[in-house]
Design an enzyme around this catalytic site. Structure first.
Site, PDB file in Angstrom:
ATOM      1  N   HIS A 105       4.162  39.357 -48.510  1.00 22.39           N
ATOM      2  CA  HIS A 105       5.236  38.492 -48.997  1.00 22.39           C
ATOM      3  C   HIS A 105       6.518  39.315 -49.036  1.00 22.39           C
ATOM      4  CE1 HIS A 105       3.913  34.480 -49.837  1.00 22.39           C
ATOM      5  NE2 HIS A 105       2.806  34.906 -50.391  1.00 22.39           N
ATOM      6  N   ASP A 110       6.478  34.249 -52.380  1.00 23.22           N
ATOM      7  CA  ASP A 110       5.603  34.278 -53.566  1.00 23.22           C
ATOM      8  C   ASP A 110       6.413  34.003 -54.836  1.00 23.22           C
ATOM      9  OD1 ASP A 110       6.968  36.692 -53.166  1.00 23.22           O
ATOM     10  OD2 ASP A 110       5.393  37.935 -54.042  1.00 23.22           O
ATOM     11  N   HIS A 247      12.359  43.685 -20.212  1.00 19.07           N
ATOM     12  CA  HIS A 247      11.374  44.505 -19.491  1.00 19.07           C
ATOM     13  C   HIS A 247      11.140  43.961 -18.092  1.00 19.07           C
ATOM     14  CE1 HIS A 247       7.711  41.922 -19.817  1.00 19.07           C
ATOM     15  NE2 HIS A 247       8.468  41.350 -20.714  1.00 19.07           N
ATOM     16  N   TYR A 304      16.163  26.566 -36.123  1.00 20.99           N
ATOM     17  CA  TYR A 304      16.698  25.858 -37.280  1.00 20.99           C
ATOM     18  C   TYR A 304      18.172  25.538 -37.097  1.00 20.99           C
ATOM     19  CZ  TYR A 304      12.349  27.753 -39.180  1.00 20.99           C
ATOM     20  OH  TYR A 304      11.043  28.077 -39.372  1.00 20.99           O
ATOM     21  N   GLU A 378      11.000  41.771 -61.615  1.00 22.77           N
ATOM     22  CA  GLU A 378      10.299  40.568 -62.084  1.00 22.77           C
ATOM     23  C   GLU A 378      11.019  39.827 -63.215  1.00 22.77           C
ATOM     24  OE1 GLU A 378       5.694  41.151 -60.782  1.00 22.77           O
ATOM     25  OE2 GLU A 378       6.306  42.197 -62.601  1.00 22.77           O
TER      26      GLU A 378
END
Ligand code: NI
Length: 398
Positions: A105, A110, A247, A304, A378
């Site tokens: 993650h 998460d 390449h 997107y 956190e």
């Protein structure tokens, strides 16, 4: 609103430990885009434990939950969090390190999932304090074309009930924990994949006159295509053209190969120019190849779209975020040339995608997303859950 605010702050704090535990669980068990089987099940299980109505299986592993307040028909809004991880080997030596070797993650999905679950819990316990309905979209496959958002929209995520606006958040390590940031209007770029194959005629490198050298042609094409950015793009529209791979098939110091393949990305901030640029790039590359007697196959996979944050909605989100976090903790962010499939929702209904500060230089938490050292402070989970719950309740007001 001060009672609502203090109630949310209290609930966010009460659930904080559990939110950290959920985030760590998800962090330890990351799953790649469209393979989020355990993650989807985990989200559904947590929602069941909270007694929140939900359905599971949209776009594969997506989960959609609904929280009805008083007068549920009066207004419907949506909150979105994504759930997939990246093919990166985690370098962090932490107790909650990824147990799925080679998957990580590293984009904070998460965090988005854990905080959306925490927000759900707050809003569910406050369902008598607001009018309207809140739809929570736990979305798979953000990191992989065509994007889980586009599939969920096709499968009807914006119907029954139909939200009239949507908000989503994303971790932002360069923003200090405690803050959020956003930008009204154009915010993130469109991103398209470019695949070129240049076909010449191989042979002895000492006799180029008998060959059509695809390497020399590829070099001309690479230089020529950059003129798209410098000479054809409106200088006021940000445009990026980068090639990450080239390449040849065969070839050696003394052998001219037959074929060269090139891969790249084209990004911009304007849909009309995006369409025009696709045509112009093909014309330039094919024209250059032909002038050397070579051929060029040019395929573009549209990714997107440009992410447009609805101005009036984003202005409201800023104002409400200031109420919740204090004016000093809400920043106006610059545009970014990265892309995000949240843009698909923004094409359908008014949308606001904002950033959650997750960095903390004092704790040495600064690594960027998509890196093997990425982690968050956190404490940002407390901010994340409470802010989104507060925004939801404020946005439901007529
Ligand atoms: Ni992301």
């Amino acid at each position: 609103m001060s009672t609502v605010k203090s109630k949310i702050e209290q609930l966010a704090r009460a659930g904080f430990k559990e939110t950290i535990a959920i985030r760590r669980h998800l962090h330890q068990h990351p799953e790649l885009s469209f393979e989020e089987i355990q993650t989807g099940r985990f989200i559904a299980l947590k929602l069941s434990e909270m007694g929140i109505e939900h359905s599971h299986g949209m776009a594969g592993n997506g989960v959609v939950a609904v929280i009805r307040g008083n007068k549920p028909e009066s207004k419907v809004i949506a909150l979105r969090g994504d759930m997939d991880a990246l093919p990166i080997k985690e370098a962090n030596e932490v107790s909650y390190r990824s147990k799925n070797e080679g998957v990580m993650h590293a984009c904070g999905h998460d965090v988005h999932t854990a905080s959306l679950l925490a927000t759900a819990k707050i809003l569910h316990s406050m369902r008598n304090d607001f009018d309207g309905t809140i739809k929570l979209i736990f979305q798979p496959g953000e990191e992989k074309s065509p994007g889980g958002a586009s599939i969920m929209i096709k499968e009807g995520v914006l119907e029954n009930p139909a939200p009239e606006l949507i908000i989503g958040q994303h971790v932002h390590p360069s923003l200090q924990t405690g803050k959020v940031g956003m930008r009204p209007g154009i915010y993130m770029a469109s991103a398209d994949e470019l695949y070129l194959t240049i076909k010449g005629r191989g042979g002895h490198a000492a006799m180029p006159q008998d060959c059509i050298d695809p390497i020399a042609v590829a070099a001309q094409i690479l230089v020529g295509l950059q003129q798209l950015v410098s000479r054809f793009a409106d200088p006021t529209i940000p445009t990026v053209l980068s090639f990450g791979k080239i390449h040849s098939e065969g070839g050696a110091t003394n052998v001219i190969p037959t074929e060269v393949k090139i891969e790249g990305t084209f990004r911009t901030m304007n849909e009309a120019w995006r369409e025009k640029a696709h045509k112009k790039m093909k014309k330039l590359a094919i024209g250059i190849a032909e002038s050397f007697g070579a051929a060029c196959e040019f395929s573009i996979i549209s990714g997107y779209p440009v992410l447009h944050n609805n101005e009036s909605l984003t202005t409201k989100v800023m104002e409400f975020a200031q109420e919740y976090l204090g004016a000093e903790n809400v920043e106006t962010l610059p545009i970014r040339m990265t892309a995000e499939d949240f843009a698909f929702y923004a094409q359908e209904i008014p949308a606001c995608f904002y950033r959650l500060g997750t960095g903390n230089p004092d704790k040495n938490i600064t690594a960027p997303v998509h890196s093997a050292n990425f982690d968050i402070d956190e404490d940002s989970l407390l901010i994340a859950a409470g802010t989104m719950a507060y925004l939801a309740i404020r946005l439901l007001e007529k």
